[in-house]
Write a protein that holds these residues in place. Structure first.
Motif, PDB file in Angstrom:
ATOM      1  N   ILE A  37      25.749  19.018 -78.153  1.00 27.35           N
ATOM      2  CA  ILE A  37      27.015  18.983 -77.401  1.00 27.35           C
ATOM      3  C   ILE A  37      27.412  17.515 -77.408  1.00 27.35           C
ATOM      4  O   ILE A  37      26.797  16.698 -76.721  1.00 27.35           O
ATOM      5  N   GLU A  38      28.386  17.184 -78.207  1.00 27.52           N
ATOM      6  CA  GLU A  38      28.737  15.771 -78.345  1.00 27.52           C
ATOM      7  C   GLU A  38      30.171  15.638 -78.804  1.00 27.52           C
ATOM      8  O   GLU A  38      30.743  16.571 -79.383  1.00 27.52           O
ATOM      9  N   GLN A  39      30.751  14.489 -78.585  1.00 32.73           N
ATOM     10  CA  GLN A  39      32.142  14.261 -78.958  1.00 32.73           C
ATOM     11  C   GLN A  39      32.354  14.574 -80.431  1.00 32.73           C
ATOM     12  O   GLN A  39      31.529  14.260 -81.286  1.00 32.73           O
ATOM     13  N   HIS A  40      33.443  15.265 -80.714  1.00 34.44           N
ATOM     14  CA  HIS A  40      33.846  15.558 -82.093  1.00 34.44           C
ATOM     15  C   HIS A  40      35.302  15.169 -82.287  1.00 34.44           C
ATOM     16  O   HIS A  40      36.120  15.953 -82.783  1.00 34.44           O
ATOM     17  N   GLY A  41      35.629  13.934 -81.851  1.00 33.20           N
ATOM     18  CA  GLY A  41      36.996  13.469 -82.008  1.00 33.20           C
ATOM     19  C   GLY A  41      37.917  14.088 -80.975  1.00 33.20           C
ATOM     20  O   GLY A  41      37.498  14.906 -80.152  1.00 33.20           O
ATOM     21  N   ALA A  47      31.423  21.160 -78.058  1.00 37.50           N
ATOM     22  CA  ALA A  47      30.347  22.119 -78.377  1.00 37.50           C
ATOM     23  C   ALA A  47      30.305  22.506 -79.863  1.00 37.50           C
ATOM     24  O   ALA A  47      29.587  23.434 -80.222  1.00 37.50           O
ATOM     25  N   VAL A  48      31.022  21.796 -80.718  1.00 36.14           N
ATOM     26  CA  VAL A  48      31.112  22.232 -82.128  1.00 36.14           C
ATOM     27  C   VAL A  48      29.753  22.541 -82.747  1.00 36.14           C
ATOM     28  O   VAL A  48      29.557  23.604 -83.347  1.00 36.14           O
ATOM     29  N   ASP A  49      28.791  21.622 -82.612  1.00 31.38           N
ATOM     30  CA  ASP A  49      27.516  21.838 -83.313  1.00 31.38           C
ATOM     31  C   ASP A  49      26.744  23.025 -82.727  1.00 31.38           C
ATOM     32  O   ASP A  49      26.117  23.790 -83.471  1.00 31.38           O
ATOM     33  N   ALA A  50      26.802  23.167 -81.396  1.00 33.07           N
ATOM     34  CA  ALA A  50      26.135  24.314 -80.770  1.00 33.07           C
ATOM     35  C   ALA A  50      26.810  25.612 -81.211  1.00 33.07           C
ATOM     36  O   ALA A  50      26.158  26.610 -81.543  1.00 33.07           O
ATOM     37  N   ASN A 121      19.972  23.836 -88.610  1.00 37.45           N
ATOM     38  CA  ASN A 121      20.348  22.657 -87.823  1.00 37.45           C
ATOM     39  C   ASN A 121      21.791  22.267 -88.122  1.00 37.45           C
ATOM     40  O   ASN A 121      22.180  22.141 -89.268  1.00 37.45           O
ATOM     41  N   THR A 122      22.575  22.078 -87.070  1.00 35.40           N
ATOM     42  CA  THR A 122      23.992  21.762 -87.270  1.00 35.40           C
ATOM     43  C   THR A 122      24.346  20.356 -86.800  1.00 35.40           C
ATOM     44  O   THR A 122      25.517  20.006 -86.740  1.00 35.40           O
ATOM     45  N   HIS A 123      23.323  19.561 -86.479  1.00 34.10           N
ATOM     46  CA  HIS A 123      23.605  18.201 -86.000  1.00 34.10           C
ATOM     47  C   HIS A 123      22.682  17.201 -86.708  1.00 34.10           C
ATOM     48  O   HIS A 123      21.453  17.248 -86.543  1.00 34.10           O
ATOM     49  N   ILE A 165      31.396  12.455 -92.460  1.00 41.72           N
ATOM     50  CA  ILE A 165      30.119  12.921 -91.899  1.00 41.72           C
ATOM     51  C   ILE A 165      30.233  13.490 -90.490  1.00 41.72           C
ATOM     52  O   ILE A 165      29.264  14.030 -89.964  1.00 41.72           O
ATOM     53  N   HIS A 166      31.411  13.395 -89.880  1.00 45.15           N
ATOM     54  CA  HIS A 166      31.468  13.885 -88.492  1.00 45.15           C
ATOM     55  C   HIS A 166      32.901  14.246 -88.112  1.00 45.15           C
ATOM     56  O   HIS A 166      33.774  13.376 -88.102  1.00 45.15           O
ATOM     57  N   ALA A 167      33.107  15.519 -87.794  1.00 47.59           N
ATOM     58  CA  ALA A 167      34.409  15.985 -87.285  1.00 47.59           C
ATOM     59  C   ALA A 167      35.537  15.772 -88.292  1.00 47.59           C
ATOM     60  O   ALA A 167      36.698  15.676 -87.912  1.00 47.59           O
ATOM     61  N   VAL A 170      35.627  18.916 -93.466  1.00 49.66           N
ATOM     62  CA  VAL A 170      34.778  20.101 -93.591  1.00 49.66           C
ATOM     63  C   VAL A 170      34.527  20.739 -92.225  1.00 49.66           C
ATOM     64  O   VAL A 170      34.792  21.926 -92.016  1.00 49.66           O
ATOM     65  N   GLU A 171      34.045  19.930 -91.299  1.00 47.95           N
ATOM     66  CA  GLU A 171      33.680  20.493 -89.998  1.00 47.95           C
ATOM     67  C   GLU A 171      34.914  21.048 -89.270  1.00 47.95           C
ATOM     68  O   GLU A 171      34.868  22.117 -88.654  1.00 47.95           O
ATOM     69  N   THR A 172      36.025  20.325 -89.351  1.00 50.31           N
ATOM     70  CA  THR A 172      37.246  20.798 -88.693  1.00 50.31           C
ATOM     71  C   THR A 172      37.725  22.110 -89.323  1.00 50.31           C
ATOM     72  O   THR A 172      38.135  23.042 -88.623  1.00 50.31           O
TER      73      THR A 172
HETATM   74 ZN   LIG Z   1      29.217  18.154 -85.718  1.00 56.63          ZN
END
Ligand SMILES: [Zn+2]
Length: 262
Positions: A37-41, A47-50, A121-123, A165-167, A170-172
């Motif tokens: 649970i971490e900032q994603h922009g 909660a993106v990774d969870a 693993n998503t993080h 690599i973050h947010a 791909v992830e968005t």
């Molecule tokens: Zn992420």
């Protein structure tokens, strides 16, 4: 409403009698999702990774080839996210707590008679803890243990593949496809920590020196990638590709497990 969609394989949804009676415990892996649970922009929920752990599980379990099997442990939704310190909404546990939680799950997986544990693993920040901890799981309990890797998705722009690599795109795109209502595309920005043609010296990945970076050192928005290029249609395609490779990995674990169990 039915939750989770994979409840036929979700161990916490089963009675002890049912778990004891599972006929394939000697070769079917237990899947443990580890997220964060971490900032994603500014455009994505924290909660993106969870959430993505649950998305992968739903997609992958629906694609398991005939003859393959697996069961699902309760997820670890809060991870080691100290690299995102300073952004509101980030929750975290220490590397020691993450290690203890994984060992606690593994101990029970072993006690219930399963022989293998596979992590989705998503993080990225969990990886430096996962690798040595899964080796401990192997040494302590004799379980086969590993992290399932999805093959890199095709048709990602080179800049995004190198430094998204973050947010980013791909992830968005994944979240737009899986839970579009949670995304605010009007807040998406493009912010890379480095450019392929001018990578600089200090950057999170592939740097000349391995630096213990924090997100706030390399990104103002919290994004590392081009979130503005994301679409639900790309996400749909990339989720399908990733889920297919994860399902193939589980099938391979089953094959190896059957061989050893014989
Ligand atoms: Zn992420």
């Amino acid at each position: 409403m039915t939750f989770p969609s994979y409840r036929d394989r979700y161990l916490p949804a089963m009675t002890p009698r049912r778990i004891r009676a599972l006929p394939d415990r000697s070769w079917a892996p237990v899947i443990l999702a580890t997220g964060a649970i971490e900032q994603h922009g500014p455009h994505l929920p924290v909660a993106v990774d969870a959430l993505m752990g649950q998305v992968w599980l739903s997609l992958v379990l629906a694609r398991l080839p005939a003859g393959a099997s697996c069961y699902v442990a309760p997820p670890i939704t809060i991870g080691k996210s100290n690299e995102h310190t300073g952004f509101p909404g980030t929750l975290m546990i220490s590397r020691d707590t993450l290690r203890s939680q994984i060992l606690a799950v593994a101990r029970q997986v072993d006690a219930w008679g399963f022989r293998s544990l596979a992590v989705i693993n998503t993080h990225g920040g969990n990886m430096p803890v996962l690798v040595p901890t899964l080796r401990e799981v192997r040494a302590l309990y004799g379980l086969r243990a590993g992290v399932l890797q999805s093959k890199p998705v095709s048709d990602i722009p080179a800049q995004e593949a190198a430094f998204g690599i973050h947010a980013g795109e791909v992830e968005t795109s994944w979240v737009m496809a899986a839970a579009g209502r949670l995304v605010d595309p009007s807040r998406a920005v493009c912010e890379f920590p480095a450019r392929i043609e001018d990578p600089g010296e200090v950057r999170p990945v592939a740097a000349p020196a391995l630096v213990a970076w924090a997100s706030k050192d390399v990104s103002k928005s919290g994004i590392m990638g081009d979130a503005t290029a994301a679409t639900a249609e790309k996400g749909e395609r990339w989720l399908g590709q990733g889920a297919a490779s994860l399902a193939a990995a589980i099938a391979e674990i089953c094959r190896l497990g059957r061989e050893t169990a014989r």
